[in-house]
Design a protein around this motif. Structure first.
Motif, PDB file in Angstrom:
ATOM      1  N   PHE A   1      33.894  46.105  35.536  1.00 42.74           N
ATOM      2  CA  PHE A   1      34.576  44.844  35.822  1.00 42.74           C
ATOM      3  C   PHE A   1      33.601  43.674  35.820  1.00 42.74           C
ATOM      4  O   PHE A   1      33.989  42.541  35.621  1.00 42.74           O
ATOM      5  CB  PHE A   1      35.314  44.910  37.153  1.00 42.74           C
ATOM      6  CG  PHE A   1      36.725  45.376  36.993  1.00 42.74           C
ATOM      7  CD1 PHE A   1      37.711  44.505  36.562  1.00 42.74           C
ATOM      8  CD2 PHE A   1      37.066  46.690  37.234  1.00 42.74           C
ATOM      9  CE1 PHE A   1      39.011  44.940  36.378  1.00 42.74           C
ATOM     10  CE2 PHE A   1      38.358  47.138  37.054  1.00 42.74           C
ATOM     11  CZ  PHE A   1      39.343  46.261  36.623  1.00 42.74           C
TER      12      PHE A   1
ATOM     13  N   HIS B   1      45.622  39.162  32.975  1.00 42.19           N
ATOM     14  CA  HIS B   1      46.056  37.823  33.326  1.00 42.19           C
ATOM     15  C   HIS B   1      47.404  37.511  32.768  1.00 42.19           C
ATOM     16  O   HIS B   1      48.127  36.685  33.252  1.00 42.19           O
ATOM     17  CB  HIS B   1      45.022  36.815  32.861  1.00 42.19           C
ATOM     18  CG  HIS B   1      43.975  36.688  33.893  1.00 42.19           C
ATOM     19  ND1 HIS B   1      42.662  36.574  33.599  1.00 42.19           N
ATOM     20  CD2 HIS B   1      44.085  36.722  35.231  1.00 42.19           C
ATOM     21  CE1 HIS B   1      41.991  36.521  34.735  1.00 42.19           C
ATOM     22  NE2 HIS B   1      42.831  36.620  35.725  1.00 42.19           N
ATOM     23  N   ARG B   2      47.713  38.227  31.690  1.00 42.23           N
ATOM     24  CA  ARG B   2      49.053  38.025  31.154  1.00 42.23           C
ATOM     25  C   ARG B   2      50.076  38.523  32.153  1.00 42.23           C
ATOM     26  O   ARG B   2      51.185  38.056  32.198  1.00 42.23           O
ATOM     27  CB  ARG B   2      49.193  38.736  29.818  1.00 42.23           C
ATOM     28  CG  ARG B   2      48.344  38.035  28.806  1.00 42.23           C
ATOM     29  CD  ARG B   2      48.588  38.516  27.416  1.00 42.23           C
ATOM     30  NE  ARG B   2      47.795  37.687  26.567  1.00 42.23           N
ATOM     31  CZ  ARG B   2      46.629  38.038  26.074  1.00 42.23           C
ATOM     32  NH1 ARG B   2      46.159  39.222  26.289  1.00 42.23           N
ATOM     33  NH2 ARG B   2      45.937  37.207  25.347  1.00 42.23           N
TER      34      ARG B   2
ATOM     35  N   SER C   1      42.657  37.778  29.079  1.00 39.04           N
ATOM     36  CA  SER C   1      42.838  39.182  29.395  1.00 39.04           C
ATOM     37  C   SER C   1      44.308  39.531  29.564  1.00 39.04           C
ATOM     38  O   SER C   1      45.123  38.707  29.947  1.00 39.04           O
ATOM     39  CB  SER C   1      42.113  39.492  30.683  1.00 39.04           C
ATOM     40  OG  SER C   1      42.860  39.010  31.755  1.00 39.04           O
TER      41      SER C   1
ATOM     42  N   GLY D   1      50.774  38.342  40.337  1.00 37.10           N
ATOM     43  CA  GLY D   1      49.536  38.918  39.843  1.00 37.10           C
ATOM     44  C   GLY D   1      48.389  37.955  40.039  1.00 37.10           C
ATOM     45  O   GLY D   1      48.385  37.175  40.980  1.00 37.10           O
ATOM     46  N   GLY D   2      47.457  37.990  39.105  1.00 34.89           N
ATOM     47  CA  GLY D   2      46.355  37.035  39.193  1.00 34.89           C
ATOM     48  C   GLY D   2      45.284  37.514  40.114  1.00 34.89           C
ATOM     49  O   GLY D   2      44.907  36.873  41.077  1.00 34.89           O
TER      50      GLY D   2
ATOM     51  N   GLY E   1      42.414  37.862  39.120  1.00 35.68           N
ATOM     52  CA  GLY E   1      41.167  37.366  38.552  1.00 35.68           C
ATOM     53  C   GLY E   1      40.442  38.424  37.759  1.00 35.68           C
ATOM     54  O   GLY E   1      39.236  38.428  37.662  1.00 35.68           O
ATOM     55  N   GLY E   2      41.180  39.317  37.173  1.00 36.87           N
ATOM     56  CA  GLY E   2      40.559  40.403  36.423  1.00 36.87           C
ATOM     57  C   GLY E   2      40.143  39.989  35.027  1.00 36.87           C
ATOM     58  O   GLY E   2      39.945  38.821  34.757  1.00 36.87           O
ATOM     59  N   ARG E   3      40.011  40.984  34.157  1.00 45.80           N
ATOM     60  CA  ARG E   3      39.629  40.658  32.801  1.00 45.80           C
ATOM     61  C   ARG E   3      40.270  41.611  31.820  1.00 45.80           C
ATOM     62  O   ARG E   3      41.156  42.355  32.187  1.00 45.80           O
ATOM     63  CB  ARG E   3      38.112  40.651  32.645  1.00 45.80           C
ATOM     64  CG  ARG E   3      37.311  41.207  33.753  1.00 45.80           C
ATOM     65  CD  ARG E   3      37.141  42.691  33.849  1.00 45.80           C
ATOM     66  NE  ARG E   3      37.076  43.366  32.603  1.00 45.80           N
ATOM     67  CZ  ARG E   3      36.017  43.969  32.175  1.00 45.80           C
ATOM     68  NH1 ARG E   3      34.911  43.939  32.860  1.00 45.80           N
ATOM     69  NH2 ARG E   3      36.046  44.634  31.061  1.00 45.80           N
TER      70      ARG E   3
END
Lengths: 306, 289
Positions: free
Chosen positions: B122, B5-6, B2, B281-282, B284-286
Motif C-alpha cells: 500500500f 477510489h472509484r 485507483s 468509501g474513500g 484514501g487507498g490506491r
C-alpha cells in the motif's frame, strides 16, 4: 501529538526500508543475465564483463545489497548507463517539472471538485446533483492517455490556444494539468458531495441555525469545516498518485519530468536510472502518506488517541 | 486513478445507471465472445494503399496506420481487455481472498505478517510497481497479468480480512463452533459465503481498474505487443497520426471509456445492492485492479 508523530514516523521507517529492498530486487527479477539484457544482442563478452563489474553485479548478493543501501543513505544511486551521469543528479534535475505538473493538476482537481461537490450536496437528488454524479463518474472512467491526445487535437491543433507539447511557460502547463487532474476531480467531487451531505444532516447544524446563524454562515463555519477533513486525507494521498499518473501525462506532452525520464530509461534499458526513478517516486509517496496522516491527526484529534 | 477510489466516487448510484452499466458490460462481453463472427474484416489484414482511410460504409470506423479495419480490431481488442481483466481479477481475487481469509480467521502472528506485507504494497504506488516489473521482465501478456496480480491481490486481502474479522464474531459462527464443526469447514461453508457480496463489488470495480491498467501499460508499449490488437496500444499507434487521422485515437479511447464507465456504473449499483455498508468509501487507498 509528539508521541503520535513519533509513532507514525516509526511505522514509516520500516516501510521505507522494505520499499528500498523491493526496488533493489527489481533488477534481479530480470530473466536471464541482466547485463546481457542491458547491452542487447551482439555485445562482446569483454563488454558484458566490464559492465557487470561496473554495476557490481559480479559481487555476492549480500555485498551488493549492503553497498546499495549504504549508497542510498548517502544519496548515491549509481550512474546512468545511457547518460553517463550520476542518477541522483538526473533525477533532481527532472523532479521540479513533475512536482509543478502534479501541483497544477491538484489545483485543477480542487478548482472543479470543491464548487461542484458543494453545490451537489446543497441540491441533493436534484438535476445538478445527478449531473455532477455523471461527470464525476465520467472523470474517473476517462483514460488519461486518451484525454491528453484529444485535448491536444482540439485545443492545441485546431483552436491553437495552447502549445502541443514541451514545458515553456504557463500556457504549456494547462493541457497536461487538465489531463492529469481530471480523474482526481471526478473522485474529489463525489467525496466532497458525500462528506458535506452527511454533515448537513447532523443535529449541530440545526442547533446553529436555531441559534440564528445564517445558512451560509452555518455552512462555511461548521459543516464545510468538518466535511473537508476526510477530503484533506484523500488530497494528500492522491498527490502521490498524481506523481505516478504523471508518467503517462509526461509521455504524451513531452513534459521533461521524472515520468518521461523513467519511460525513456525503460526503453534504453538503463536499469540504474529506472531503479532510481521508481525509488524516488515511491519514497515521495511514503513521505506524503506520513505528512497526510500527521495533518489528519492535527485536524481530527480523535485519531491521535486511537 | 485507483479503482478503490472509484468505489468512493461511485457511492449511492441509481438503479437506472446500474442497469445501463450492466447492459454495456453484457454488450462488451458479447462483442468479445463473438468477435470472429461479427467482425467485418480480418483484424490483421493490411490494405497498405488505403492506410489511415476515414470511416466509410465499407469500414465503419476507418482503417489504421497499416490499413487494417479499426472496427474489427476494436472487437478483437475487447477480448484482450476483458481477458486480461478477468485473469487479473480472478487470480488477484483468489490470492487475496486466501491470504485475507487465513489472516482474519487464524489471526495472531499470521495476521500480523500478512498485514505488514500489505502495508508495504500500500505504501508503493501500484501502477508504478507494475510498470517497473514489466519493464524488467519484458513486455508480454503473462508478465502484464503477473504484474497486475502482484499489485492487485492486496486490496482483496485487506477487504476479505476485514469482513472475516467481523463475521467470525457473529453468533452463527459461535454456534457452529460449539457443535464441533471443524474450523476449516466453518471458514469455507459459513464465513466465506458472507464475504461474497463485498467481493463481488470489489471485483466489478477491480475489473475496471485492470482494464485501464492494461490499456495504460499497452499505451506505454509495455503491455500487449503488436500485431495483437489492444485498445491501449491502438491509441499509442494512433498518436503519431493525431493531425491527419484522429479517428485512430478517438475510437479505441471511446471503447475504453464506455467499457470502464459501464463497469463503474455497475459497481456503483452493486455497492448499493450488495454492500450498503461500503457506501461511504474513500479510505484514501490506491490502485487495486
Amino acid at each position: 501529538m509528539t508521541s503520535y508523530s513519533l509513532r507514525r514516523l516509526g511505522q514509516a521507517l520500516p516501510v521505507v526500508f522494505l520499499v528500498s529492498t523491493l526496488v533493489f530486487s527489481l533488477i534481479h527479477l530480470i530473466p536471464g543475465d541482466p547485463v546481457e539484457m542491458m547491452l542487447g544482442d551482439g555485445a562482446q563478452p569483454a563488454e558484458v564483463e566490464a559492465l557487470r563489474e561496473r554495476l557490481g553485479l559480479d559481487r555476492p548478493m549480500g555485498e551488493q545489497y549492503a553497498s546499495y543501501m549504504i549508497g542510498l543513505v548517502r544519496g548515491d544511486l549509481g550512474r546512468s548507463l545511457h547518460f553517463d551521469r550520476p542518477v541522483t543528479e538526473l533525477l533532481l534535475e527532472h523532479y521540479p517539472a513533475t512536482l509543478e505538473l502534479a501541483l497544477a493538476a491538484m489545483l485543477v482537481a480542487l478548482g472543479v471538485s470543491l464548487p461542484l461537490g458543494i453545490l451537489a450536496a446543497l441540491r441533493r437528488d436534484r438535476a445538478l446533483d445527478h449531473t455532477s454524479r455523471f461527470f464525476s463518474l465520467l472523470g474517473v472512467s476517462i483514460p488519461n492517455f486518451w484525454l491528453g491526445p484529444v485535448l491536444i487535437l482540439v485545443f492545441a491543433i485546431q483552436l491553437d490556444l495552447f502549445p502541443v507539447s514541451g514545458r515553456s511557460g504557463l500556457a504549456s502547463l494547462v493541457l497536461p494539468a487538465i489531463t492529469l487532474g481530471t480523474a482526481l476531480a471526478g473522485l474529489l467531487t463525489r467525496m466532497v458531495r458525500t462528506s458535506l451531505a452527511e454533515e448537513l444532516d447532523r443535529a449541530y447544524l440545526t442547533t446553529a441555525r436555531a441559534k440564528g446563524l445564517s445558512r451560509a454562515r452555518a455552512l462555511v463555519r461548521h459543516a464545510l469545516k468538518n466535511a473537508l477533513v476526510p477530503v484533506v486525507t484523500v488530497v494528500g494521498l492522491q498527490f502521490g498518485a498524481l506523481l505516478t499518473g504523471a508518467i503517462i501525462t509526461e509521455t504524451i506532452f513531452s513534459w521533461p519530468g521524472l515520468g518521461r525520464l523513467i519511460i525513456q530509461a525503460i526503453r534504453l534499458r538503463d536499469y540504474p536510472l529506472v531503479q532510481g526513478g521508481v525509488l524516488l517516486i515511491a519514497l515521495t509517496y511514503v513521505l506524503l502518506n506520513l505528512v497526510t496522516d500527521l495533518v489528519y491527526a492535527t485536524l481530527d484529534p480523535r485519531i491521535r488517541y486511537e | 486513478m485507483s479503482s478503490r477510489h472509484r468505489v468512493a466516487a461511485a457511492s449511492s448510484g441509481s438503479p437506472l445507471a446500474g442497469r445501463i452499466g450492466g447492459a454495456i458490460v453484457v454488450l462488451v462481453i458479447l462483442a468479445a465472445l463473438f468477435a470472429p463472427w461479427i467482425a467485418p474484416r480480418d483484424p490483421q489484414r493490411q490494405i497498405l494503399e488505403r492506410r489511415l482511410e476515414t470511416p466509410s460504409l465499407e469500414h465503419p470506423l476507418g482503417l489504421d496506420e497499416l490499413g487494417r479495419d479499426i472496427a474489427s480490431r476494436l472487437l478483437y481488442g475487447a477480448r484482450v481487455s476483458l481477458g486480461v481483466g478477468l485473469a487479473v481479477v480472478g487470480f488477484a481475487g483468489l490470492l487475496g481472498t486466501l491470504i485475507g481469509a487465513l489472516a482474519g480467521f487464524v489471526g495472531g502472528r499470521l495476521d500480523t505478517i500478512a498485514m505488514r506485507i500489505t502495508d508495504v504494497f500500500f505504501a508503493f504506488p501500484g501502477i508504478l510497481l507494475a510498470i517497473a516489473m514489466v519493464a524488467v521482465l519484458g513486455p508480454a501478456l503473462e508478465h502484464l497479468v503477473f504484474a497486475l496480480v502482484t499489485i492487485g491481490w492486496v486490496g482483496y486481502a485487506r477487504l476479505v480480512r476485514g469482513q472475516v474479522l467481523q463475521i467470525r464474531e457473529q453468533e452463527f459462527v459461535a454456534s457452529a463452533r460449539s457443535v464441533g464443526v471443524p474450523p476449516a469447514r466453518i471458514l469455507v461453508r459459513h464465513v466465506l459465503p458472507n464475504v461474497l457480496p463485498a467481493l463481488t463489488v470489489q471485483a466489478s470495480l477491480g475489473m475496471a481498474g485492470a482494464i485501464l491498467a492494461e490499456a495504460s501499460l499497452s499505451f506505454l508499449g509495455l503491455g500487449i505487443q503488436p500485431p495483437t490488437p489492444s485498445w491501449g496500444a491502438m491509441i499509442n499507434a494512433g498518436r503519431s497520426h493525431l493531425l491527419d487521422a484522429p479517428h485512430l485515437t478517438l475510437f479505441p479511447g471511446l471503447a475504453i471509456l464506455v467499457t470502464v464507465m459501464g463497469l463503474n456504473f455497475l459497481g456503483d449499483a452493486l455497492v448499493e445492492l450488495l454492500d450498503p455498508r461500503r457506501q461511504r468509501g474513500g479510505d484514501g487507498g490506491r490502485a487495486t485492479p
